[in-house]
Design an enzyme around this catalytic site. Structure first.
Site, PDB file in Angstrom:
ATOM      1  N   GLU A  54       0.769  -1.242   0.000  1.00 19.34           N
ATOM      2  CA  GLU A  54       0.000   0.000   0.000  1.00 19.34           C
ATOM      3  C   GLU A  54       0.805   1.300   0.000  1.00 19.34           C
ATOM      4  O   GLU A  54       0.699   2.114   0.928  1.00 19.34           O
ATOM      5  CB  GLU A  54      -0.977  -0.006   1.177  1.00 19.34           C
ATOM      6  CG  GLU A  54      -1.961  -1.157   1.090  1.00 19.34           C
ATOM      7  CD  GLU A  54      -2.986  -1.175   2.205  1.00 19.34           C
ATOM      8  OE1 GLU A  54      -2.816  -0.416   3.184  1.00 19.34           O
ATOM      9  OE2 GLU A  54      -3.951  -1.950   2.110  1.00 19.34           O
ATOM     10  N   GLU A  86      -5.659  -7.815  -0.610  1.00 20.48           N
ATOM     11  CA  GLU A  86      -6.432  -7.698   0.626  1.00 20.48           C
ATOM     12  C   GLU A  86      -7.878  -7.360   0.285  1.00 20.48           C
ATOM     13  O   GLU A  86      -8.149  -6.446  -0.498  1.00 20.48           O
ATOM     14  CB  GLU A  86      -5.867  -6.614   1.548  1.00 20.48           C
ATOM     15  CG  GLU A  86      -4.485  -6.913   2.097  1.00 20.48           C
ATOM     16  CD  GLU A  86      -3.985  -5.829   3.047  1.00 20.48           C
ATOM     17  OE1 GLU A  86      -4.822  -5.013   3.508  1.00 20.48           O
ATOM     18  OE2 GLU A  86      -2.773  -5.789   3.316  1.00 20.48           O
TER      19      GLU A  86
END
Length: 728
Positions: free
Chosen positions: A492, A637
């Protein structure tokens, strides 16, 4: 959902969903004195006295020679004594540092001349030398990093010690609390809250209820207990596994808490008695230490390993004789991932964090056992485990430093003779035994439960070069172990327009904060060590709406950018695709996506449908990559609580994954992911049947059998090998 915090233009960093774990580092090995001492050549021992000298001069020179030799002999003797003493101290320190959960490095990590053809889970001959750690150019952290880390650890240790002493000066009960990052949700101030309940009395507590009086209390969703909100009172009762707090012991609990204003805890009571309330650092391993204290009570624990007999580490790390090395590497073709025979595979996995938080192993081992947990994941049909880990920890291991792994000694006795690296490689061995594959995810630069909040892949503690070095070391060490089939280069990357050089961008520049360029460099370094692994590249948070006018990201106006979840914005691939050269068939793009319980993104406003999510978010951010067959996707995710408003989004995401056979790793196995919950309950052993049943629909199955990614080892008790599968 995620242990991470997902940001939108209006958000500040969200609370840490992973409870923070105190990072415990082994003492850095002292530099030993050099054993070789040289003298000036003209005074080398045995040299002749120059001719032409008178008797007195000869005598004086001879006396000087004798005096020099005596002095030299004394120096050599002193150095030898000092060197031996340091060796003894280092050995002693290594043993002491593993007192609660891991012994000093065992013989299997020390190297040697074993010529056995067997291979460890590290891909090395059992007990053999690992020369990769000696490669200064690729794996050795620079000296400044060691100094920074050392000074930081010392400072942290002093502060922790001071906090501990201060909190235990008063008798009775105490509560230490720590407030993590905050964010706003529909006018409610949210924050991550960690609490340590201390029993500073001489009697054990059997069953506890903690009540807190909190200004403007709105909500609390927590772990390690039952949480009830009534007015301004928050009541927490113990779970079935943490009801006992021994004398001098503690229990750690935590939650995501909502208040109408800045968090203010006015008072605390434990079992009706007032507690001393202190704001400070919370050691997440206090519960584990309690377990170990209870398990070791009354035992003579000379090896500091919970009283367990010393395990044969070499045997535990010996790879399964039925496994075949090197036949499970994967590659891509268009939007498909294929095995060596061209059979299309489906990666359907799960995340299990802890190696990034400071636990230095998987979270949850304070209540559970490693071997049965790995087996349970395989038996439930997941064929891949994404393992979040920090670059800092990998560099520790590369330097021969093994931060202590925190777990329950009694539940995991076989781990007590291992250092943290050996425990990780034991996990790799267990994964292979059960037909599981592993993806390493550089979740954060720093070892820190909040480390993923850092925008970039480098920090003031971990440089860009050290980030690269961590990847290189891991790729090199495991190049002979096809249990690790993929590397997620960085979790991320993110940052907002007003953060300038501190925000991750995506363009064709060589800027240090350009994630696209960094991903290409990092992938090149990994593939130079091991050309067989898959490379996962995540997205960023922002991308310019007009790349021609704002390609340098000079605008600080939010309206000039498209926003998405952290790591979920892959719009830049259309303009600037990642180029891996001759290794292009190793590239997989890996966005993250979450539902409204994590944050109310604009596309969740009002009534939303599968079609509206595709139009407003998925299509242009990343699904077009699959549609155009540019490369495969792996949703790194996704997940969350099984309740509205999250369940509708999860159902649509599951449909997208199922209809298109998108690869994915569900978030997460852990019970202690505060904003999503996990596949297991607080004991890390009992599975949440409802959630598992939901996810099971998108696990790879053929004829009622789960399909693994190993050609020789079947997936758990209910699965088959890849060799026996038909393929998609």
């Amino acid at each position: 959902m995620s242990d991470e915090n997902k940001l939108t233009p209006e958000q500040t960093p969200s609370p840490e969903s992973e409870p923070a774990a105190e990072q415990v580092s082994e003492p850095a090995p002292e530099e030993t004195a050099k054993e070789e001492h040289t003298k000036p050549k003209e005074l080398a021992r045995g040299g002749a006295v120059p001719p032409g000298m008178d008797s007195a001069k000869k005598k004086r020179l001879l006396a000087a020679f004798i005096a020099f030799d005596v002095l030299a002999a004394a120096i050599i003797a002193a150095v030898v004594l000092i060197h031996n003493a340091k060796g003894d101290d280092d050995s002693s320190s290594g043993a002491d540092s593993g007192s609660s959960s891991s012994a000093a490095a065992s013989e299997s990590s020390k190297g040697g001349d074993d010529t056995s053809s067997e291979e460890s889970a590290g891909g090395l001959p059992v007990g053999g030398d690992d020369t990769s750690a000696d490669d200064e150019s690729s794996s050795e952290p620079d000296s400044s990093s060691k100094e920074d880390s050392s000074s930081q650890d010392e400072s942290s240790s002093k502060d922790d010690s001071s906090s501990e002493n201060d909190s235990k000066k008063s008798d009775g009960y105490g509560v230490v609390y720590n407030v993590g990052n905050g964010w706003e949700n529909s006018g409610v101030q949210m924050a991550g809250l960690e609490l340590k309940i201390e029993n500073n009395t001489s009697s054990a507590i059997n069953g506890w209820t903690l009540t807190l009086d909190i200004d403007g209390l709105k909500s609390a969703e927590g772990w390690n207990g039952t949480w009830t909100v009534k007015g301004s009172t928050l009541t927490i009762t113990n779970a079935d596994y943490n009801g006992e707090i021994p004398a001098g012991g503690a229990q750690v609990i935590g939650c995501n808490i909502g208040t109408s204003s800045a968090l203010n805890i006015k008072s605390a009571k434990l079992n009706g008695k007032d507690c001393t309330l202190t704001k400070g650092k919370v050691d997440q391993n206090a519960q584990n230490n309690n377990n170990n204290q209870q398990n070791n009570n009354g035992q003579n624990n000379n090896n500091n390993n919970g009283g367990a007999a010393t395990a044969d580490v070499k045997t535990l790390l010996t790879r399964n004789k039925n496994a075949v090395q090197g036949d499970d590497w994967l590659h891509t073709d268009g939007n498909k991932i294929l095995d060596k025979d061209g059979k299309q595979v489906w990666l359907t996995g799960v995340n299990w964090f802890g190696y990034n938080t400071g636990t230095n192993t998987f979270d949850g081992l304070w209540n559970s056992q490693l071997a049965p947990s790995v087996k349970a994941i395989a038996d439930h049909g997941f064929n891949l485990i994404r393992v979040p880990i920090s670059a800092e920890l990998l560099n520790n291991w590369a330097a021969g430093e093994y931060p202590k792994a925190n777990y329950n000694n009694a539940y995991n006795e076989e781990l007590n003779s291992m250092n943290s690296l050996e425990i990780f490689e034991y996990f790799l061995k267990l994964a292979e035994d059960n037909g599981l594959k592993v993806m390493l995810d550089i979740h954060s630069a720093n070892t820190d439960a909040s480390g993923h909040n850092a925008n970039l892949w480098y920090t003031d503690r971990v440089s860009e070069d050290q980030y690269y070095a961590a990847l290189e070391w891991a790729a090199d060490r495991y190049k002979k172990n096809d249990t690790i089939i993929a590397f997620d280069l960085k979790n991320e990357p993110h940052g907002k327009p007003n953060e300038g050089d501190s925000a991750a961008i995506w363009n064709d520049s060589k800027d240090k904060n350009n994630w696209k360029n960094t991903a290409e460099v990092a992938a090149g370094k990994v593939l130079a060590k091991n050309p067989n692994v898959l490379i996962m590249v995540e997205g960023t948070e922002i991308y310019p709406k007009d790349i021609k006018k704002n390609g340098d990201y000079s605008s600080t106006d939010n309206d000039d950018y498209y926003f998405n979840w952290w790591g979920g914005n892959l719009r830049g691939v259309k303009d600037y695709p990642v180029d891996l050269g001759k290794y292009q068939d190793k590239l997989v793009y890996s966005p993250h996506d979450y539902g409204p319980t994590v944050y109310e993104q604009p596309w969740f406003e009002g009534t939303y449908t599968f079609e509206s999510l595709m139009k407003d978010c998925w299509k242009d951010n990343w699904f077009y990559i699959h549609d155009t067959k540019t490369a495969p996707l792996l949703i790194g995710e996704w997940g969350g609580f099984m309740k509205e408003p999250n369940l509708t989004w999860m159902t649509y995401m599951r449909k997208l994954i199922k209809d298109n056979h998108l690869n994915h790793t569900f978030w997460c196995f852990n019970a202690n992911s505060g904003d999503t919950g996990g596949l297991v309950l607080d004991d890390f052993t009992t599975w949440d049947d409802e959630k598992y049943g939901f996810v099971k629909e998108v696990l790879w199955q053929e004829s009622g059998k789960f399909v693994g990614l190993d050609h020789a080892m079947k997936l758990g008790d209910k699965g088959i090998t890849l060799k026996d599968a038909k393929g998609l």
